[in-house]
Design an enzyme around this catalytic site. Structure first.
Site, PDB file in Angstrom:
ATOM      1  N   GLY B 249       0.839  -1.199   0.000  1.00 24.88           N
ATOM      2  CA  GLY B 249       0.000   0.000   0.000  1.00 24.88           C
ATOM      3  C   GLY B 249       0.870   1.243   0.000  1.00 24.88           C
ATOM      4  N   PHE B 250       1.759   1.311   1.003  1.00 28.44           N
ATOM      5  CA  PHE B 250       2.774   2.372   1.092  1.00 28.44           C
ATOM      6  C   PHE B 250       2.163   3.765   1.186  1.00 28.44           C
ATOM      7  CE2 PHE B 250       4.507  -1.009  -1.806  1.00 28.44           C
ATOM      8  CZ  PHE B 250       5.156  -1.696  -0.809  1.00 28.44           C
ATOM      9  N   ASN B 643       8.084  -9.048  16.547  1.00 25.62           N
ATOM     10  CA  ASN B 643       8.492 -10.240  15.798  1.00 25.62           C
ATOM     11  C   ASN B 643       9.750  -9.901  15.013  1.00 25.62           C
ATOM     12  OD1 ASN B 643       8.863 -12.108  13.659  1.00 25.62           O
ATOM     13  ND2 ASN B 643       6.743 -12.789  13.879  1.00 25.62           N
ATOM     14  N   GLN B 650      10.775  -5.879   7.225  1.00 22.67           N
ATOM     15  CA  GLN B 650      10.340  -4.499   7.064  1.00 22.67           C
ATOM     16  C   GLN B 650      11.543  -3.571   6.883  1.00 22.67           C
ATOM     17  OE1 GLN B 650       7.250  -3.556   6.413  1.00 22.67           O
ATOM     18  NE2 GLN B 650       6.420  -2.888   8.357  1.00 22.67           N
ATOM     19  N   LYS B 713       7.487   1.085  18.886  1.00 23.65           N
ATOM     20  CA  LYS B 713       7.630   2.339  18.134  1.00 23.65           C
ATOM     21  C   LYS B 713       7.287   2.221  16.653  1.00 23.65           C
ATOM     22  CE  LYS B 713      11.090   4.769  20.915  1.00 23.65           C
ATOM     23  NZ  LYS B 713      12.486   5.269  20.901  1.00 23.65           N
ATOM     24  N   GLY B 714       7.366   1.052  16.105  1.00 21.55           N
ATOM     25  CA  GLY B 714       7.035   0.914  14.678  1.00 21.55           C
ATOM     26  C   GLY B 714       8.270   0.946  13.803  1.00 21.55           C
ATOM     27  N   GLU B 717       8.533   2.497   8.241  1.00 22.69           N
ATOM     28  CA  GLU B 717       9.053   3.531   7.341  1.00 22.69           C
ATOM     29  C   GLU B 717      10.495   3.928   7.614  1.00 22.69           C
ATOM     30  OE1 GLU B 717       5.444   6.346   6.492  1.00 22.69           O
ATOM     31  OE2 GLU B 717       5.054   5.211   8.311  1.00 22.69           O
TER      32      GLU B 717
END
Lengths: 351, 753
Positions: B249-250, B643, B650, B713-714, B717
């Site tokens: 999707g980005f 994970n 990612q 935190k993710g 990106e």
């Protein structure tokens, strides 16, 4: 897409008759044609599928030492034929530097010769393009043209021929066998593709119905196996058309070049045989100076057709490098990244 | 999604604790076998095919369409045009909230960009619809298109990104520059880029009265549903969207755009289900892109190599009809301590589809410029680029002065540099060659991305058989949500992962917020975690209040949930299974809901960002100018890693994208027509396998008690940031040629080498 007839002849004669009709085109693997049809760049009335014709998918060693490659031999099959790689290393390297593994598995020898230009204005049906619609004009001329031709172009067309395969073939005096309405004839590959002049819509000298049935490498072509290579500069390591490429092949005896062959890709509407450069290399030592001189000769007539002056300098440097590599000797094995400036980089197993 | 047959026994499964384990993706086998059903794989009975006709001009008006010819084509059922279309409940030009972008829904004959939808042909077959669209042969009244960063008078937009101030400053930049011992000033340009998800935008829409069924890849099920509801004047609960898998999707599938809206309109027009899939070239217009930028950076340093000032100005573009401004200069807010910082933006309007969020919007464009400029500044000072970054390490967030909630960037620098071997780097460029004579260069960049949170809700249940359910309308874009969120769910429910039915990807589930801003795992994860805790609390209540239970009297606080059992915290010999508790209570299940949301107090008090350090090696042919990345090491600190296996993927993907940014990606716009001339994957270059070198990712341990309960935190990106600059800086180090226009092209190196 536009509805079309699909015919599947069983003999070459039937095929030629079917394709001689207006609006008919040959279909082999379709790796280029189907894209053109989906994009409405090509709108044929009839597809003549030649993939079921017998006997066109063979690689034959002829008694006189020539090699005859059937038009339906797949690019990958040819490039991985061990004997072929040994005898014509530059051609194998060029084949493996083109497209992707998937496309090479499908694409045929005959189709490769007849692929259309990658000029974006040819593909963009809203643009004026003399190659797509004769007389409509050329929007590439003042457009985004950094990858366009620097040799042999005209005001009506600055497109290039995208094939890698054709570049070493034209250097090695390959012959194209053609079946046409008036029977069989043959021409050297250098005479197959046309420069645009005022009639860029015609890519080749083929007449309606003409079917390429084979490509032949003459006996002399083997004589370059020890000093031959293909070098291709592109904008990513694989799956990209050449910005500029060169095939160089030398016969060296007693420290002197007996014969040189040189052709450039990505610079003109046809694979560009550089005969004036070949001439200056005859009977001279394979030195850097000689190669520089050859490079200047090869690009002697070059002029930018737009934002592409850099291609002239790049082509000169590629010529020098390709000749230098050829003089050093064909590597015992095809490099993992065929034709790449990074061919020597270790650990690269994918192309 | 009970019809999904996700792998029940993933490789590497360890029971007990789930978060932190490197499970392989649970949808992997489905995908490898081609059994994962993407939107366009759906073919409801009676379905028709819709194909968009798009404009070939960038500005003007459609004056005629040969609808008759299209209709006459065999198989064509209808042709939807601005004169012939079902009405919408609201004008698609009205922005009802900040997450609504204007779209083309055939509401006007005006053309505002190339590839704008101007008609939709609906037919029994894809081929007939395609030919019908070609037969429309539109005529236009063409106006000169506005193209490029100098298309017209610039203006200062009211905000950039999502509500960020256009200008920021701290301290006196001019004074800082004036007092500096060394100064640099440089202008960098980045091109327009397109998301190019492998899966094109697609929709299968079917109306049943006023009920609407939609198969559509979306990163925002609930925002999409709300937008569809208002456009078509129906209640959200009449709309069912299925989006179990996205082929990427980005950012381009986050918000409802024109094409899927047209698919729904087409289905309404013909009264049958309709499928509309974009062709690759049609993705270069109506579904967003990354706007080009021109960024001017000025920096000064004192005699010790410490920054005295940092000035970052970004010019960008938006469309002529809507507003999205790539917040490129904001990249300079976070990383480097300077007593004076100023960031600013201006923009021009051009005839383009409205730019949009594209993976690390602002951060990616800003980072390559900032990291290049930092490299230039370090060189001007004669200081190693890593030493220079450490000298200017920000102990607090420079622009706000807030402390960081956590920041393990020093460890990233140390571990990344050690793994890469950075200490052996010569300071001077053009020093290293390999055995084959290729120039070798090493470069680095700092990575950063904010740790964001949105709003999400989840529903948890424990069933009488002792299994659990976790429901959340979350989105798997390929990043692994089916797996990572299920891991959080399993821990939240105190169950092994194969005992949890994890439901996601449809709009009838609780709102998971948007899968964007690298915030999905944190946001959805927080909701799942809370829902799990809430349902366990209910279960514990049942047991603790039941005198027949060994947990009687334990109280909520005194119970631990593990492997499908509750135990007394103070005496683990006393416990019983969920199934026993529910059986005794005579209940089929207990359920509870939980929410995830940003913590305003933390946001007020702390600057929250993930960080990283990326090191790259490139080789450059000294005569031919072709570049190849040969090695990359990235060390990232992004809080808790749910994970590690998926996170690595990612980060790999981000690093490859960064490399692509530096060396490959660029949409080429015809300077006269405004059309994108390389709108295909043969000529819009992204890296192929042969371009991708061995990649090494280190995830640096970081505990953050402030970002959210799980400390996530993710990572979606951040991988792009830092990487693009590292590659660009490595090219400079290899060649001594500083290219400031991206992607770095052969000719720029060729003419200077």
């Amino acid at each position: 897409m536009k509805p079309f007839d699909y015919v599947r002849p069983t003999t070459v004669e039937e095929a030629v008759a079917a394709a001689a009709q207006p609006g008919a085109v040959y279909l082999a693997a379709g790796t280029n044609l189907l894209d053109l049809m989906k994009g409405n760049i090509s709108r044929p009335d009839r597809l003549v599928d030649v993939t079921h014709l017998g006997g066109l998918d063979r690689i034959e060693h002829l008694p006189d030492g020539a090699l005859r490659i059937g038009a339906l031999v797949r690019n990958a099959d040819l490039a991985h034929d061990a004997e072929f790689v040994r005898s014509y290393p530059a051609v194998a390297e060029a084949l493996l530097s083109g497209a992707s593994a998937q496309l090479r598995n499908a694409a045929t020898v005959g189709g490769n010769l007849l692929q259309r230009t990658r000029c974006a204005y040819f593909y963009d049906t809203a643009s004026r393009c003399n190659k797509r619609a004769a007389g409509s004009g050329c929007d590439a001329r003042d457009g985004e043209n950094r990858s366009h031709a620097v040799l042999g172009w005209s005001d009506s067309c600055i497109a290039t021929h995208p094939s890698d395969f054709c570049v070493p073939l034209v250097a090695l005096d390959a012959v194209v066998e053609i079946e046409g309405s008036n029977g069989r004839r043959e021409i050297v590959l250098d005479e197959l593709h046309r420069l645009p002049g005022d009639t860029p819509a015609r890519d080749s000298t083929l007449e309606p119905g003409d079917l390429i049935v084979a490509v032949r490498l003459p006996p002399a072509a083997r004589g370059f196996a020890a000093h031959a290579g293909y070098l291709k500069v592109r904008e990513r390591t694989s799956y990209a058309f050449a910005v500029v490429s060169a095939a160089a092949a030398l016969q060296i005896e007693n420290g002197k070049i007996k014969q040189a062959r040189l052709a450039l890709g990505g610079v003109a509407a046809k694979p560009w045989r550089a005969r004036t450069a070949e001439d200056v290399l005859r009977d001279v030592a394979p030195t850097a100076d000689a190669f520089q001189e050859a490079a200047w000769r090869a690009l002697g007539d070059a002029k930018p057709s737009g934002d592409n002056a850099f291609k002239i300098e790049l082509a000169r440097r590629i010529v020098v490098r390709a000749l230098t590599l050829a003089a050093a000797g064909t590597p015992a094995r095809l490099p993992p990244l065929p034709a790449s400036p990074f061919a020597s980089t270790s650990g690269a197993l994918h192309v | 999604m009970s019809e999904l047959n996700l792998t029940s026994a993933p490789a590497h499964l360890r029971h007990g604790s789930n978060i932190g384990q490197p499970l392989t993706r649970r949808d992997g086998i489905l995908k490898v076998k081609g059994q994962a059903t993407y939107a366009a794989d759906n073919h409801p009975p009676g379905m028709l095919f819709a194909v968009m006709a798009v404009s070939s001009i960038a500005r003007g008006r459609v004056t005629s369409l040969d609808v008759t010819a299209a209709r006459r084509h065999p198989g064509v059922v209808d042709v939807m045009t601005s004169d012939h279309k079902p009405p919408l409940a609201i004008d698609p030009e009205i922005k009802t909230n900040p997450f609504v972008f204007r779209m083309e829904a055939l509401h006007s004959d005006e053309v505002r960009y190339a590839n704008q939808p101007i008609a939709v042909v609906i037919a029994e077959t894809l081929e007939a619809a395609t030919e019908g669209a070609a037969l429309l042969a539109p005529h236009y009244e063409t106006l000169p298109a506005l193209i490029g960063l100098d298309a017209g008078d610039s203006f200062v937009p009211p905000v950039v990104g999502v509500g960020n101030p256009t200008e920021n400053h701290r301290g006196d930049v001019e004074a800082g520059l004036a007092s500096a011992e060394k100064r640099i000033e440089a202008v960098y340009e980045t091109p327009p880029q397109y998301h190019n998800a492998m899966e094109p935008h697609a929709i299968v829409a079917a109306w049943d009265g006023d009920k609407l069924s939609v198969d559509m890849p979306t990163q925002g099920l609930f925002l999409s549903r709300a937008r569809i509801a208002e456009l078509f004047g129906i209640a959200p609960d009449k709309i069912h969207i299925r989006s179990p898998f996205l082929g990427g999707g980005f950012g381009s599938k986050g918000l409802m755009s024109g094409p899927p809206t047209l698919g729904i309109m087409a289905a309404k027009l013909v009264g049958r289900p309709v499928k509309l899939v974009l062709r690759r070239e049609q993705m270069y217009g109506p579904v967003g892109h990354r706007a080009p930028t021109r960024q001017r950076l000025r920096m000064g340093t004192d005699g010790e190599g410490r920054l005295t000032a940092l000035d970052h100005h970004a010019r960008t573009v938006s469309s002529t009809f809507d507003d999205f401004y790539e917040p490129a200069a904001d990249a300079s807010h976070t990383l480097y301590a300077a007593p004076a910082i100023r960031t600013s933006h201006d923009a021009v309007r051009v005839n383009t589809g409205t730019p949009l969020f594209m993976r690390a919007p602002g951060e990616a464009t800003g980072s390559i410029a900032l990291e290049s400029a930092i490299d230039e500044m370090a060189w001007a000072c004669g200081i190693d680029p890593l030493a220079f970054r450490l000298k200017n390490y920000a102990e607090v967030e420079p622009i706000t002065g807030k402390p960081f909630s956590s920041k393990a960037l020093r460890a990233c620098y140390e571990q990344g540099a050690a793994r890469f071997g950075w200490a052996k780097r010569p300071l001077q460029p053009w020093q290293m060659r390999d055995d084959a004579g290729l120039l070798v260069g090493w470069g680095m960049g700092t990575a950063t991305f904010p740790a964001l949170m949105f709003q999400a809700e989840a529903r948890a249940a424990i069933r009488r058989d002792g299994t659990g359910v976790m429901e959340i309308g979350a989105h798997d874009m390929g990043q692994g949500a089916w797996t990572a969120l299920a891991q959080i769910a399993a821990d939240g429910l105190g169950l092994d992962i194969d005992r949890v039915e994890f439901k996601a990807g449809t709009s009838d589930l609780p709102d998971a917020g948007i899968a964007g801003g690298s915030a999905h795992t944190a946001t959805a994860g927080a909701a799942i975690h809370t829902a799990g805790a809430a349902v366990i609390a209910k279960l514990a209540d049942l047991a603790a209040n039941d005198e027949r239970s060994p947990l009687f009297g334990a109280g909520n606080a005194g119970v631990i949930a593990r492997s499908g059992k509750l135990f007394r915290r103070d005496d683990e010999s006393r416990g019983e299974s969920y199934a026993e508790i529910l059986a005794r209570a005579g209940l089929a299940e207990v359920e509870a809901r939980g929410t995830g949301a940003p913590n305003p107090a933390s946001m007020e008090e702390y600057a929250m960002h993930a960080h990283g350090a990326v090191f790259a090696e490139v080789k450059v042919d000294p005569e031919l100018g072709q570049v190849r990345v040969t090695r990359m090491v990235g060390a990232f600190a992004a809080g808790r890693i749910v994970n590690p296996h998926l996170v690595k993927s990612q980060l790999f993907g981000g690093m490859i994208w960064g490399m692509s940014f530096a060396l490959h990606e660029e949409a080429i716009t015809d300077r006269r027509s405004g059309r994108i001339m390389n709108a295909n994957l043969a000529e819009y270059h992204i890296p192929v396998n042969a371009d991708v070198p061995p990649l090494d990712v280190i995830t640096v341990e970081e505990h953050d008690p402030h970002v959210n309960a799980l400390g996530i935190k993710g990572v979606g990106e951040i991988g792009i940031t830092g990487s693009a600059g590292a590659v660009a800086n490595a090219v400079w180090h290899a060649t001594g040629v500083r290219v400031r226009r991206f992607p770095i092209r052969i000719e720029e190196l060729l003419t200077q080498l």
